[in-house]
Design an enzyme around this catalytic site. Structure first.
Site, PDB file in Angstrom:
ATOM      1  CE1 TYR A 102       1.047   0.041   4.407  1.00  0.00           C
ATOM      2  CE2 TYR A 102      -1.443  -0.650   4.708  1.00  0.00           C
ATOM      3  CZ  TYR A 102      -0.054  -0.397   5.247  1.00  0.00           C
ATOM      4  OH  TYR A 102       0.197  -0.299   6.638  1.00  0.00           O
ATOM      5  CD  GLU A 103      -0.510   5.355   1.785  1.00  0.00           C
ATOM      6  OE1 GLU A 103      -0.329   6.053   0.928  1.00  0.00           O
ATOM      7  OE2 GLU A 103      -1.300   5.165   2.384  1.00  0.00           O
ATOM      8  N   GLY A 104       1.520   2.865  -2.612  1.00  0.00           N
ATOM      9  CA  GLY A 104       2.242   2.772  -3.872  1.00  0.00           C
ATOM     10  C   GLY A 104       3.092   1.366  -3.753  1.00  0.00           C
TER      11      GLY A 104
END
Length: 601
Positions: free
Chosen positions: A439-441
């Protein structure tokens, strides 16, 4: 067994000693945060995490969150812990005092974040997402929005989320379909569906403030047509107490591999009232203010899990009696020796220890730059700090979380069969750590961001903000006797990084796939060099303290500095050689991975 006590001595070292020469210190407004105050904050945070959050970690994982009749409930004990957390002011540590925050430096706040993540990663997401939301509102919201919404979010009375992902689009946000229609009163009707929303709904705070990406009716196609909106779960009344529902519904919670104490929600917005944050069609810039903050914090999540996994593995290695040392019995009075006598167990433990100390040292450097970027009165210092944090943000996010998963798996390996069984508690660290790489890229996206954007940005100044201090340190440290093997190893790895940078720049200009093929290896290489630089600096400081400083004659401090040198030595001899493998992989280019046709997979 899940074991965690905050590594306070190492935290004080990276906070007060390691980076004093980086040019990011002595900031106006930070004078009150002296050693006495920071020690008190760290010690009290350590107590809270050990006594309140850690006991809820495994039980929260076993129970998980529930979604019944439209209501999301967190595991038993989370609500009480959250109330204690906010009442004690932990939610407001690093926020702006103008809106009720305590204004602590990020260099201190990130250490507190690490403790929270070590003790209970699931719990950490609730205040963590809120802090990211306040950062975006503070940076891009109107004065009216800031005055109305920030105080209750900063206090923790109301929590926050970021709503990006939709069922049909994740990284490619240009395809999102959520829409926002203007109303005559200046607000907007927001309609659409979002998925994978961390802390999207729960029973901890009385209201939840969602930051939602959506399209205006006349918006251009793609990412240039995305705007950001503030959409509360409940509409506030005139006195800003909680009012009626606002068409924001959790339709389901995800059944996940890990992070079971954190509610990951599917969210529906049905003509929900929202307000524009920032300018129309500039939502990505506003959201990235939040995402960049969160990416550093996700790196800290990885460090936190890695530290807890290490401490739990050390406890077991000392407690588990099995076999005899290869050099002869160490505890002949016992039926067998504890497994910590075995070289391969020590290899695993020291790998985890070196990862954690290296990441903590690097995060302290980046955190100091975050403070300088915000508070330095010198424009040149602010610019250098901004360039450095831009370069290192994808490294912190990706490297720290990759190493966290390695450490969690090593902890299971130390436990052997008992590690694979739920009762030990360490398999939870593997499951919890795994999402941090996604997550968050995803970490692959972070690597592409590093080579595709950050490496060449500002005519290469981002890289110079890192290359120059490393190069200068190497030159200044040559000929210093006992440190020479470290300096030579660092110089070799740094040379490989410089050559790799030139190779990617040259090949990538002609063929972007060459840069893409090298990206992950390059991020690992840069991260290893950064950790090596921090360990070399730590060794230099430790040596001076042992022979000339206050540690001379003080057994506690002397033991700490001696152990720091031993950990650094292990890093240089057993971990930094990975830099050579990364360099060779980068030089090999894209050919072997792009030679396959799709049908051949």
């Amino acid at each position: 067994m899940q074991v965690y006590n905050a590594p306070l001595r190492d935290m004080r070292f990276v906070l007060n000693e390691l980076h004093n020469d980086d040019g990011f210190g002595d900031l106006p407004g930070m004078e009150e945060f002296d050693t006495d105050l920071t020690d008190a904050v760290l010690e009290e945070a350590a107590r809270f995490c050990r006594d309140i959050l850690l006991p809820l970690n495994r039980s929260g994982d076993e129970e998980g969150c529930t979604h019944e009749n439209g209501v999301v409930r967190t595991p038993k004990g989370f609500k009480d812990a959250y109330d204690q957390f906010t009442a004690a002011g932990w939610a407001a540590l690093a926020s702006d005092p103008e809106y009720g925050g305590q204004g602590l430096p990020e260099a201190l706040n990130k250490l507190v974040e690490e403790m929270i993540c070590s003790a209970n990663l699931s719990f950490s997401l609730y205040p963590g997402l809120t802090h990211g939301g306040t950062t975006a509102i503070k940076g891009h919201g109107s004065d009216e929005l800031k005055a109305k919404w920030l105080p209750k979010m900063i206090s923790g009375e109301w929590s926050g989320t970021m709503c990006l992902t939709e069922p049909h689009c994740g990284t490619d946000l240009g395809m999102l379909r959520t829409k926002a229609e203007p109303r005559d009163d200046g607000s907007f009707k927001v309609t659409g569906n979002k998925i994978f929303i961390s802390a999207g709904d729960h029973d901890l705070a009385e209201n939840i403030v969602h930051l939602v990406l959506a399209r205006l009716p006349d918006a251009p196609e793609g990412v240039k047509g995305i705007s950001l909106f503030l959409v509360p779960k409940y509409m506030p009344k005139d006195d800003f107490s909680v009012g009626p529902a606002n068409g924001v519904t959790c339709t389901a919670i995800e059944h996940k591999m890990g992070l079971k104490g954190s509610a990951t929600c599917q969210m529906s917005f049905d003509e929900s009232t929202g307000w524009l944050v920032g300018e129309p069609n500039k939502g990505m810039a506003a959201m990235f203010t939040m995402m960049n903050t969160e990416r550093v914090s996700v790196g800290i999540q990885g460090l936190g899990v890695g530290e807890a996994a290490y401490q739990s593995a050390v406890w077991y290695a000392k407690d588990r009696v099995q076999g005899r040392a290869l050099s002869g019995a160490k505890y002949p009075e016992q039926a067998a020796d504890p497994i910590i006598v075995h070289p391969d167990v020590r290899r695993m433990l020291l790998t985890m220890r070196a990862y954690n100390e290296g990441c903590r040292a690097l995060s302290a450097w980046v955190s100091r730059a975050l403070d300088a970027q915000k508070h330095s009165p010198d424009p040149e210092v602010r610019q250098r700090a901004e360039e450095f944090t831009a370069l290192m943000t994808p490294v912190v996010k990706a490297l720290f979380t990759d190493l966290a998963t390695e450490s969690a798996n090593l902890a299971v390996q130390v436990y052997g069969g008992h590690g694979y069984i739920r009762e030990s508690g360490v398999e939870q660290y593997v499951r919890d750590a795994r999402i941090c790489q996604i997550y968050e890229g995803t970490n692959g996206i972070q690597a592409l961001d590093l080579v595709g954007r950050k490496m060449g940005a500002n005519f290469g100044r981002n890289l110079r903000s890192f290359f120059h201090p490393v190069s200068n340190f190497i030159e200044e440290s040559k000929g210093e006797g006992p440190m020479q093997p470290m300096i030579e190893a660092l110089e070799k790895a740094f040379g490989a990084l410089q050559l790799s940078t030139a190779t990617i720049a040259q090949k990538g200009m002609a063929d972007p796939e060459e840069a893409g093929a090298a990206a992950t290896d390059y991020l690992r290489l840069l991260g290893l060099v950064a950790m090596g630089y921090c360990f070399a600096k730590a060794t230099k400081i430790a040596g001076l303290q042992i022979f000339f400083g206050s540690a001379n004659g003080e057994e506690g401090d002397k033991a700490f500095y001696e152990t720091k040198i031993k950990t650094a030595t292990f890093f240089f001899e057993r971990i930094l050689p990975q830099a050579t493998a990364s360099f060779l992989a980068i030089r090999s280019g894209k050919k072997s991975m792009m030679a396959f046709t799709e049908d051949e997979f």
